[in-house]
Design a protein around this motif. Structure first.
Motif, mmCIF file in Angstrom:
data_model
loop_
_atom_site.group_PDB
_atom_site.id
_atom_site.type_symbol
_atom_site.label_atom_id
_atom_site.label_comp_id
_atom_site.label_asym_id
_atom_site.label_seq_id
_atom_site.Cartn_x
_atom_site.Cartn_y
_atom_site.Cartn_z
ATOM 1 N N UNK A 127 0.989 -1.053 0.093
ATOM 2 C CA UNK A 127 -0.030 -0.188 0.079
ATOM 3 C C UNK A 127 0.798 1.194 0.086
ATOM 4 N N UNK A 128 0.826 1.978 1.063
ATOM 5 C CA UNK A 128 1.469 3.397 1.035
ATOM 6 C C UNK A 128 3.088 3.102 1.146
ATOM 7 N N UNK A 129 3.438 1.759 1.391
ATOM 8 C CA UNK A 129 4.998 1.745 1.306
ATOM 9 C C UNK A 129 5.319 1.496 0.001
ATOM 10 N N UNK A 130 4.673 1.487 -1.021
ATOM 11 C CA UNK A 130 4.873 1.459 -2.503
ATOM 12 C C UNK A 130 5.415 0.226 -3.251
ATOM 13 N N UNK A 131 5.389 -0.934 -2.466
ATOM 14 C CA UNK A 131 5.816 -2.244 -3.072
ATOM 15 C C UNK A 131 5.030 -2.488 -4.269
ATOM 16 N N UNK A 132 5.832 -2.849 -5.484
ATOM 17 C CA UNK A 132 4.883 -3.125 -6.461
ATOM 18 C C UNK A 132 4.162 -4.376 -6.068
#
Length: 187
Positions: A127-132
């Protein structure tokens, strides 16, 4: 494999399982997304135990890739296992991918230590941590399957089900495709 891996589209705070895994921030004191939802629905008991953890062993916060358990408060689960996922950075992929895998391994170890039979995971860091999302799904499913297949007998020994509870049809579809790619069948 001892336990089944299942996918569910839904709200992780509504899962009647032994352990709900929280994609926490290192403060353990709540935040947005899954973390905020678990703290809101779990109520003050969850926050109080997190504060005690911060006042004792985890004074500087829970490190990325680690996991720790608290009560589940008003959640339909028995316990919450909090884990801190890594923020995605392509230039540090190998190290951070290992930290993401560690979130799943450490959470399963914590659940096993509680005697849990059923565990519900969110899509940690997706999510907000941006992991694809597709890569997060491969790491999550692959790590859990490895643990359950005996890669960590202590963590997977007593589990009957590991459930990925995915918010929205898009994330569910990403995990379903990753599961087919990795296993070619239901697990």
């Amino acid at each position: 494999m001892v336990a089944r891996i299942t996918l569910v589209e839904g709200d992780i705070t509504e899962q009647p399982v032994d352990v709900v895994v929280n994609a926490a921030n290192s403060s353990l004191l709540g935040g947005g997304g899954v973390d905020g939802a678990i703290h809101r629905k779990g109520g003050p008991q969850v926050l109080e135990e997190c504060r005690r953890l911060r006042a004792s062993h985890w004074g500087k916060g829970l490190p990325t890739g680690r996991a720790v358990a608290t009560t589940a408060g008003r959640l339909p689960a028995r316990w919450v296992v909090h884990t801190v996922g890594p923020v995605y950075r392509a230039e540090e992929y190998e190290e951070r991918a290992e930290l993401l895998a560690s979130c799943y391994r450490e959470s399963l170890r914590a659940a096993a230590g509680l005697g849990a039979r059923t565990v519900a995971f969110p899509a940690v860091s997706a999510g907000i941590y941006g992991w694809p999302p597709a890569d997060a799904a491969r790491i999550a499913l692959g790590t859990v399957a490895e643990v359950l297949d005996g890669g960590d007998a202590e963590a997977g020994a007593e589990l009957a089900e590991v459930r990925f509870v995915l918010f929205g049809s898009e994330m569910y579809g990403v995990f379903e495709r990753a599961r087919r790619e990795l296993f070619g069948r239901e697990v």
